[in-house]
Design a protein around this motif. Structure first.
Motif, PDB file in Angstrom:
ATOM      1  N   VAL A   1      32.824  33.941  47.538  1.00  0.00           N
ATOM      2  CA  VAL A   1      32.289  34.945  46.618  1.00  0.00           C
ATOM      3  C   VAL A   1      32.726  36.325  47.098  1.00  0.00           C
ATOM      4  O   VAL A   1      33.260  37.134  46.325  1.00  0.00           O
ATOM      5  CB  VAL A   1      30.743  34.885  46.565  1.00  0.00           C
ATOM      6  CG1 VAL A   1      30.204  36.069  45.781  1.00  0.00           C
ATOM      7  CG2 VAL A   1      30.288  33.599  45.926  1.00  0.00           C
ATOM      8  N   ILE A   2      32.540  36.566  48.380  1.00  0.00           N
ATOM      9  CA  ILE A   2      32.919  37.867  48.938  1.00  0.00           C
ATOM     10  C   ILE A   2      34.429  38.084  48.806  1.00  0.00           C
ATOM     11  O   ILE A   2      34.886  39.144  48.364  1.00  0.00           O
ATOM     12  CB  ILE A   2      32.507  37.959  50.426  1.00  0.00           C
ATOM     13  CG1 ILE A   2      31.000  37.795  50.535  1.00  0.00           C
ATOM     14  CG2 ILE A   2      32.948  39.267  51.032  1.00  0.00           C
ATOM     15  CD1 ILE A   2      30.515  37.683  51.954  1.00  0.00           C
ATOM     16  N   ALA A   3      35.203  37.053  49.164  1.00  0.00           N
ATOM     17  CA  ALA A   3      36.659  37.185  49.122  1.00  0.00           C
ATOM     18  C   ALA A   3      37.143  37.467  47.701  1.00  0.00           C
ATOM     19  O   ALA A   3      37.951  38.368  47.477  1.00  0.00           O
ATOM     20  CB  ALA A   3      37.314  35.918  49.669  1.00  0.00           C
ATOM     21  N   VAL A   4      36.641  36.716  46.740  1.00  0.00           N
ATOM     22  CA  VAL A   4      37.083  36.890  45.352  1.00  0.00           C
ATOM     23  C   VAL A   4      36.702  38.273  44.842  1.00  0.00           C
ATOM     24  O   VAL A   4      37.520  38.982  44.255  1.00  0.00           O
ATOM     25  CB  VAL A   4      36.489  35.782  44.443  1.00  0.00           C
ATOM     26  CG1 VAL A   4      36.675  36.147  42.982  1.00  0.00           C
ATOM     27  CG2 VAL A   4      37.140  34.450  44.734  1.00  0.00           C
ATOM     28  N   LEU A   5      35.469  38.685  45.113  1.00  0.00           N
ATOM     29  CA  LEU A   5      35.034  39.996  44.634  1.00  0.00           C
ATOM     30  C   LEU A   5      35.850  41.117  45.272  1.00  0.00           C
ATOM     31  O   LEU A   5      36.331  42.020  44.580  1.00  0.00           O
ATOM     32  CB  LEU A   5      33.547  40.210  44.924  1.00  0.00           C
ATOM     33  CG  LEU A   5      32.589  39.408  44.046  1.00  0.00           C
ATOM     34  CD1 LEU A   5      31.155  39.759  44.385  1.00  0.00           C
ATOM     35  CD2 LEU A   5      32.862  39.673  42.575  1.00  0.00           C
ATOM     36  N   LEU A   6      36.022  41.050  46.588  1.00  0.00           N
ATOM     37  CA  LEU A   6      36.775  42.102  47.270  1.00  0.00           C
ATOM     38  C   LEU A   6      38.206  42.161  46.767  1.00  0.00           C
ATOM     39  O   LEU A   6      38.729  43.235  46.466  1.00  0.00           O
ATOM     40  CB  LEU A   6      36.792  41.850  48.782  1.00  0.00           C
ATOM     41  CG  LEU A   6      35.566  42.282  49.574  1.00  0.00           C
ATOM     42  CD1 LEU A   6      35.759  41.950  51.039  1.00  0.00           C
ATOM     43  CD2 LEU A   6      35.328  43.784  49.401  1.00  0.00           C
ATOM     44  N   ARG A   7      38.833  41.008  46.673  1.00  0.00           N
ATOM     45  CA  ARG A   7      40.214  40.987  46.243  1.00  0.00           C
ATOM     46  C   ARG A   7      40.354  41.398  44.783  1.00  0.00           C
ATOM     47  O   ARG A   7      41.314  42.045  44.400  1.00  0.00           O
ATOM     48  CB  ARG A   7      40.867  39.610  46.477  1.00  0.00           C
ATOM     49  CG  ARG A   7      41.262  39.297  47.903  1.00  0.00           C
ATOM     50  CD  ARG A   7      41.855  40.487  48.630  1.00  0.00           C
ATOM     51  NE  ARG A   7      43.048  41.017  48.008  1.00  0.00           N
ATOM     52  CZ  ARG A   7      43.297  42.315  47.855  1.00  0.00           C
ATOM     53  NH1 ARG A   7      42.430  43.211  48.252  1.00  0.00           N
ATOM     54  NH2 ARG A   7      44.399  42.704  47.288  1.00  0.00           N
ATOM     55  N   PHE A   8      39.379  41.015  43.953  1.00  0.00           N
ATOM     56  CA  PHE A   8      39.477  41.447  42.559  1.00  0.00           C
ATOM     57  C   PHE A   8      39.347  42.959  42.461  1.00  0.00           C
ATOM     58  O   PHE A   8      40.188  43.639  41.878  1.00  0.00           O
ATOM     59  CB  PHE A   8      38.406  40.786  41.688  1.00  0.00           C
ATOM     60  CG  PHE A   8      38.300  41.436  40.343  1.00  0.00           C
ATOM     61  CD1 PHE A   8      39.309  41.258  39.406  1.00  0.00           C
ATOM     62  CD2 PHE A   8      37.259  42.307  40.054  1.00  0.00           C
ATOM     63  CE1 PHE A   8      39.263  41.915  38.192  1.00  0.00           C
ATOM     64  CE2 PHE A   8      37.216  42.967  38.844  1.00  0.00           C
ATOM     65  CZ  PHE A   8      38.214  42.770  37.908  1.00  0.00           C
ATOM     66  N   MET A   9      38.281  43.495  43.075  1.00  0.00           N
ATOM     67  CA  MET A   9      38.035  44.929  42.953  1.00  0.00           C
ATOM     68  C   MET A   9      39.199  45.728  43.525  1.00  0.00           C
ATOM     69  O   MET A   9      39.693  46.665  42.900  1.00  0.00           O
ATOM     70  CB  MET A   9      36.732  45.303  43.659  1.00  0.00           C
ATOM     71  CG  MET A   9      35.524  44.789  42.908  1.00  0.00           C
ATOM     72  SD  MET A   9      33.984  45.454  43.525  1.00  0.00           S
ATOM     73  CE  MET A   9      33.773  44.536  45.011  1.00  0.00           C
ATOM     74  N   ASP A  10      39.640  45.322  44.723  1.00  0.00           N
ATOM     75  CA  ASP A  10      40.725  46.071  45.362  1.00  0.00           C
ATOM     76  C   ASP A  10      42.017  46.000  44.557  1.00  0.00           C
ATOM     77  O   ASP A  10      42.697  47.001  44.367  1.00  0.00           O
ATOM     78  CB  ASP A  10      40.976  45.521  46.770  1.00  0.00           C
ATOM     79  CG  ASP A  10      40.147  46.276  47.794  1.00  0.00           C
ATOM     80  OD1 ASP A  10      39.465  47.239  47.379  1.00  0.00           O
ATOM     81  OD2 ASP A  10      40.177  45.911  48.980  1.00  0.00           O
TER      82      ASP A  10
END
Lengths: 288, 365
Positions: free
Chosen positions: A210-219
């Motif tokens: 969840v953290i990885a997907v959110l961070l990578r999406f936002m960034d």
């Protein structure tokens, strides 16, 4: 205990209120303020309602940029998440070799954004860059300053190089948190390698994913510096992503009202998509 | 089903064990016969779980061989050994339903769907898991999880053996008793070799035909519950089994027997001969609290002072002081004794056991 009514206690909330106001509310409301006015100069502003918003949503240049942006973020997620999981699975479990892997993985993460752009700008050049020169020597015609597809792939490759380690590190920490007992039980239950991944490792990676997907999406959705340094958004507008379009509008053309309206739309898209990802992943295996 | 043989097997977690104290399991030979129900009993840290993991193949022994039906299996994984094992801390695959958890080992073996459903329902029936089958395993209580974990061990029919590592620790006493009966039934029905690790003597003796008592990395005695009770091979077995454990008195040699303080205990001719052969002075005399009798003063009785009386409802435990040593005596409810009272103890010769260097000395054959 008896309650003593004393409204002066409200003053205790003030510090937090001030902090939130200065960190979020004031800047955000400034943007909202700009987005509904046409400002020519100090004291010379006119209320225009939703005109900027309608204008922005109809703008073909912005639509193209948005589409490009979604394509880029989708590609980033589709490559970096599986690749990161794969790297984490292959890493040694402990000892000096694990430390070595961790250091190697962490290096790209420590490099400043525009340095990354500069590194790749040189690395991918056809004349003096090892990567570009190598591809050309192999007989492939590669030129990221001239060919839109090459430029696009180079930006993508650069992002994969820069940020897959983050996903790998997150997944690695998630994998290390799985108790040995689960692997033992799986071994006893004669689970195949795939079954171990599917039923033991993947479910327990959910939180870090969840953290990885959110961070990578936002960034990736807000990517600016690296393609700006590498290609400047070109050739043409093939690698001009949303942030760059926005910057050009706000700083280059000083079109503040329009840029403000666009910023708000941009912000809402990021918020909405992040919420969708979060809800989708956390509800993946809830009780039916 | 298989006969499991441990041949000159020893295990140390150290890379270069310096002495016997570095070994979790000291060198031993042992045979678990095909279709037997066994318990491995011992205090924590005695090497029980290590032994189990070596049998299942999760751990490779540092020395010696493990054989299944005479074939060495040292290099085989648990999967290839076809072993089922239930762990002390329940492992459930929490993203799956209870049904999928139970079906998991069967699916991994590639069984047809209908067969899987049949087996899962059978096991769920035995463990009373049917109402939970559709639930996600993550939301179960601790004892439900332990039942699921146990069910996964029981669901495969063709296993070489099922190993249980204290599988009932978090289950409440009533259900524990019931599950133990179920296990026993399953054993009788399918004739599977079962090894059950526990530190609870009651659990061991209700489940197993034969019990292996482990102490400091060794199997000190392997026998039926009665043998362990009546003829403990080692002072540890005497002390660990029974409640309270065996009375062990430090004694010295004397004319025609052994003594401590002014109390003399004559020994039969055969034992005296064996005693004369050993040079050791580490002598202990053991007798179970159940076998000490209260009598009228007599030439072969020993006067002692009552230190304490504990009434446990169905029997009472008397603590008596004899020549500076505390002895426990188990008495029926109707015997009246009071603290501080003088009593006379009789030690029936056939229940007196002599231990030299902690091991039982029998009469010369």
């Amino acid at each position: 205990m008896r309650k003593i009514p004393d409204n002066r206690a409200w003053w205790l909330v003030l510090p937090v209120l001030l902090l939130v106001a200065f960190s979020a509310l004031v800047p955000l409301m400034t943007v909202v303020n700009y987005s509904v006015q046409d400002i020519f100069g100090p004291g010379n502003a006119y209320y225009v309602g939703t005109e900027w918003f309608r204008d922005v949503l109809r703008d073909e240049r912005l639509q193209a940029s948005l589409l490009r942006q979604f394509g880029f973020s989708a590609a980033v997620l589709a490559i970096e998440i599986p690749l990161g999981i794969g790297i984490a699975l292959m890493m040694p479990k402990g000892g000096i070799r694990a430390s070595l892997c961790l250091i190697l993985l962490a290096i790209p993460l420590l490099i400043p954004w525009n340095v990354v752009g500069t590194i790749w700008q040189i690395f991918a050049r056809g004349d003096i860059g090892l990567f570009g020169w190598g591809l050309n020597e192999l007989g492939l015609s590669y030129n990221y300053t001239g060919d839109p597809v090459d430029a696009w792939l180079t930006v993508l490759l650069m992002d994969v190089w820069h940020w897959t380690p983050l996903v790998a590190l997150l997944c690695y920490s998630g994998l290390r948190a799985i108790p040995e007992a689960f692997y033992q039980a799986a071994e006893i239950d004669r689970a195949s390698r795939w079954a171990v991944f599917r039923y033991i490792q993947l479910p327990r990676l959910k939180n870090v994913l969840v953290i990885a997907v959110l961070l990578r999406f936002m960034d990736s959705f807000m990517i600016y510096t690296e393609p700006f340094v590498l290609t400047g958004g070109g050739p043409g507008s093939s690698t001009t992503f949303l942030s760059q379009t926005l910057t050009t509008m706000a700083v280059g053309q000083f079109d503040l009202g329009r840029a403000a309206a666009f910023s708000l739309v941009y912000f809402l898209i990021v918020l909405l998509v992040s919420w969708l990802f979060f809800t989708a992943i956390t509800h993946m295996d809830k009780e039916r | 089903m298989a006969e499991i043989t441990l041949k000159a097997m020893a295990h140390s977690y150290e890379k270069h064990p310096a002495g016997p104290e570095d070994y979790a399991i000291r060198q031993l030979d042992h045979v678990w016969e095909r279709g037997g129900a066994y318990a491995l009993l011992g205090p924590s840290g005695c090497g029980k779980s290590t032994m189990l993991n070596i049998i299942s193949g999760l751990l490779a022994p540092s020395e010696g061989q493990v054989l299944f039906d005479g074939k060495p299996v040292n290099h085989l994984s648990p999967r290839e050994r076809n072993i089922a094992q239930v762990f002390q801390f329940p492992v459930v695959y929490d993203s799956m339903t209870v049904f999928d958890n139970l079906a998991f080992p069967l699916r991994n073996s590639g069984l047809p769907k209908a067969k899987i459903r049949e087996r899962v329902n059978e096991v769920a029936d035995v463990l009373e898991l049917e109402p939970l089958l559709r639930r996600k395993a993550r939301n179960l209580t601790a004892d439900e999880k332990q039942k699921v974990s146990m069910g996964r061990g029981l669901v495969r029919e063709d296993v070489s053996a099922i190993l249980f590592d204290e599988p009932l620790t978090v289950i409440d006493p009533q259900l524990k008793w019931k599950l133990r009966r179920k296990l026993k039934q399953i054993h009788e029905q399918f004739d599977i070799t079962m090894v059950y690790v526990t530190h609870d003597q009651l659990e061991a003796s209700t489940f197993a035909d034969r019990i292996a008592v482990m102490y400091e990395g060794r199997i000190v005695q392997f026998g039926t519950p009665t043998e362990l009770f009546e003829n403990p091979n080692h002072t540890f077995v005497g002390f660990f089994i029974g409640s309270p454990g065996m009375n062990l008195m430090d004694v010295t040699r004397c004319e025609g027997g052994v003594q401590f303080g002014g109390s003399r205990f004559p020994l039969p001719e055969g034992l005296l001969k064996r005693l004369a052969e050993t040079g050791s002075d580490n002598l202990r005399l053991g007798i179970r609290p159940e076998f000490i009798e209260l009598t009228e003063p007599a030439p072969d009785s020993h006067p002692a002072t009552v230190e304490d009386v504990e009434d446990l409802g169905t029997y009472q435990i008397l603590t008596a002081q004899l020549e500076g040593q505390s002895l426990k005596v188990r008495l029926s409810e109707d015997t009246r004794v009071e603290r501080g009272q003088e009593v006379h103890l009789h030690f029936p010769a056939r229940w007196l056991k002599l231990y030299v260097d902690e091991y039982l000395v029998g009469e010369a054959p």
